[in-house]
Every structure is written in C-alpha cells, then in structure tokens.
Write an enzyme that holds these catalytic residues in place. Sequence first.
Site, PDB file in Angstrom:
ATOM      1  N   HIS A 229      -2.059  -6.012   1.635  1.00 52.72           N
ATOM      2  CA  HIS A 229      -3.341  -6.680   1.439  1.00 52.72           C
ATOM      3  C   HIS A 229      -3.064  -8.078   0.930  1.00 52.72           C
ATOM      4  O   HIS A 229      -2.092  -8.307   0.209  1.00 52.72           O
ATOM      5  CB  HIS A 229      -4.181  -5.916   0.397  1.00 52.72           C
ATOM      6  CG  HIS A 229      -5.374  -6.685  -0.099  1.00 52.72           C
ATOM      7  ND1 HIS A 229      -6.564  -6.693   0.568  1.00 52.72           N
ATOM      8  CD2 HIS A 229      -5.529  -7.489  -1.187  1.00 52.72           C
ATOM      9  CE1 HIS A 229      -7.424  -7.466  -0.086  1.00 52.72           C
ATOM     10  NE2 HIS A 229      -6.818  -7.953  -1.156  1.00 52.72           N
TER      11      HIS A 229
ATOM     12  N   GLU B 226      -9.492 -10.573  -7.683  1.00 51.65           N
ATOM     13  CA  GLU B 226      -8.568  -9.474  -7.410  1.00 51.65           C
ATOM     14  C   GLU B 226      -7.386  -9.469  -8.380  1.00 51.65           C
ATOM     15  O   GLU B 226      -6.951  -8.398  -8.824  1.00 51.65           O
ATOM     16  CB  GLU B 226      -8.090  -9.544  -5.955  1.00 51.65           C
ATOM     17  CG  GLU B 226      -9.190  -9.249  -4.969  1.00 51.65           C
ATOM     18  CD  GLU B 226      -8.760  -9.356  -3.509  1.00 51.65           C
ATOM     19  OE1 GLU B 226      -9.511  -8.863  -2.653  1.00 51.65           O
ATOM     20  OE2 GLU B 226      -7.670  -9.928  -3.227  1.00 51.65           O
TER      21      GLU B 226
ATOM     22  N   ASN C   2      -1.964  -0.211   6.993  1.00 50.94           N
ATOM     23  CA  ASN C   2      -1.461  -1.482   7.503  1.00 50.94           C
ATOM     24  C   ASN C   2      -0.550  -2.198   6.499  1.00 50.94           C
ATOM     25  O   ASN C   2      -0.381  -3.401   6.556  1.00 50.94           O
ATOM     26  CB  ASN C   2      -2.613  -2.388   7.936  1.00 50.94           C
ATOM     27  CG  ASN C   2      -3.520  -2.767   6.787  1.00 50.94           C
ATOM     28  OD1 ASN C   2      -3.298  -2.408   5.636  1.00 50.94           O
ATOM     29  ND2 ASN C   2      -4.573  -3.499   7.100  1.00 50.94           N
TER      30      ASN C   2
ATOM     31  N   TYR D 169     -12.942  -1.644  -3.848  1.00 50.13           N
ATOM     32  CA  TYR D 169     -13.500  -1.776  -2.501  1.00 50.13           C
ATOM     33  C   TYR D 169     -15.016  -1.603  -2.465  1.00 50.13           C
ATOM     34  O   TYR D 169     -15.586  -1.313  -1.411  1.00 50.13           O
ATOM     35  CB  TYR D 169     -12.826  -0.776  -1.555  1.00 50.13           C
ATOM     36  CG  TYR D 169     -11.387  -1.130  -1.270  1.00 50.13           C
ATOM     37  CD1 TYR D 169     -11.062  -2.263  -0.535  1.00 50.13           C
ATOM     38  CD2 TYR D 169     -10.349  -0.343  -1.751  1.00 50.13           C
ATOM     39  CE1 TYR D 169      -9.739  -2.600  -0.285  1.00 50.13           C
ATOM     40  CE2 TYR D 169      -9.020  -0.676  -1.502  1.00 50.13           C
ATOM     41  CZ  TYR D 169      -8.730  -1.807  -0.778  1.00 50.13           C
ATOM     42  OH  TYR D 169      -7.433  -2.144  -0.526  1.00 50.13           O
TER      43      TYR D 169
ATOM     44  N   LYS E 202       0.811  -1.214   0.000  1.00 50.72           N
ATOM     45  CA  LYS E 202       0.000   0.000   0.000  1.00 50.72           C
ATOM     46  C   LYS E 202       0.850   1.272   0.000  1.00 50.72           C
ATOM     47  O   LYS E 202       2.059   1.224   0.247  1.00 50.72           O
ATOM     48  CB  LYS E 202      -0.931  -0.025   1.211  1.00 50.72           C
ATOM     49  CG  LYS E 202      -1.944  -1.170   1.155  1.00 50.72           C
ATOM     50  CD  LYS E 202      -2.858  -1.149   2.370  1.00 50.72           C
ATOM     51  CE  LYS E 202      -3.897  -2.241   2.300  1.00 50.72           C
ATOM     52  NZ  LYS E 202      -4.808  -2.181   3.465  1.00 50.72           N
TER      53      LYS E 202
END
Length: 151
Positions: free
Chosen positions: A125, A136, A122, A56, A15
């Site tokens: 993913h 995905e 975080n 998302y 990310k």
Amino acid sequence: MAARGKVQVTLALLKPDIMLHPVRVKAIKDLISKHNFVIAKSKQLHWTKDEAERFYAEHKGRFFYNRLVGFMSSGPMMAMVLSGESAITRWRQLIGPTHSYRARDVAPHSIRALYGISDTRNVTHGSDSEETARKEIKFFFPEFDFSAWEK
C-alpha cells in the site's frame, strides 16, 4: 539540470500475503533502498479486525470492503514511513497499479507485478497524497513528529 522534487514522507505497508515470504520482503526492502528511499520508521504488527475496519472506513459499503478487512487482519504486516524526494509519487510508481494483473501489463517491473496475485492480495500500500500520508502515518505511528522531521 533537472528540477529536484520536494522531500516527502509516505506510508508504505507490506501486506500479510508478502510477509509470509521473508526472501521477498528482503527483495522489496532492497528495492526501497535502490530507489533512494529512507525508511524513517518501521514496525511489524498484526491488525485486529477493528483496526482494519477503522483504517479502511472510507471504503465501508463497497463490494471489496469485507474481503479487504478480513485479509488485512489475517496475518502480520509491516508499516513503514518512507522518506525521499517526491516520495509519494515515486513509491506509488514503484508499487504499480492496484490490480496485480494490470500491473503485469503496464508496469511489469513494479512490486505488485512481481509479487501480487489480485487486487486485494497485491503486496503493498502507498499513500496517495500528502494529506493522506499524514493521516495514515499517524494511524500507525501516532508519535511521529512531522514538524521535527521537516526541520
């Protein structure tokens, strides 16, 4: 003799928060290699808000949706297709729990424990199932040929 897991592919994202730190990106790639994953495909990209909203979409209406979409379109990220035995489960174990503070308690050597700062920031993913991984991976790599890979 231990049973061997099924060879799978999974999506891994690095990310925008971690992409600001090239030394940490290299450390994560070293962990990927150390844990016997093969990077089958990889690319760096910068999402538009629309792309983040589409990826998302299942979370639309949830309290964290706008924060997540804004964050994921805030800077460059890296998408990778990881391959290996039981790749989905093993990658999710390596990255640790979604909430970085929880990861520090229950999985202190996980990627999120080491580098994450919150539930949104975080670091990474990972797909949660084979069906999700296929969906995905196709989002990021529409040209990925699952049937050729499976052979």
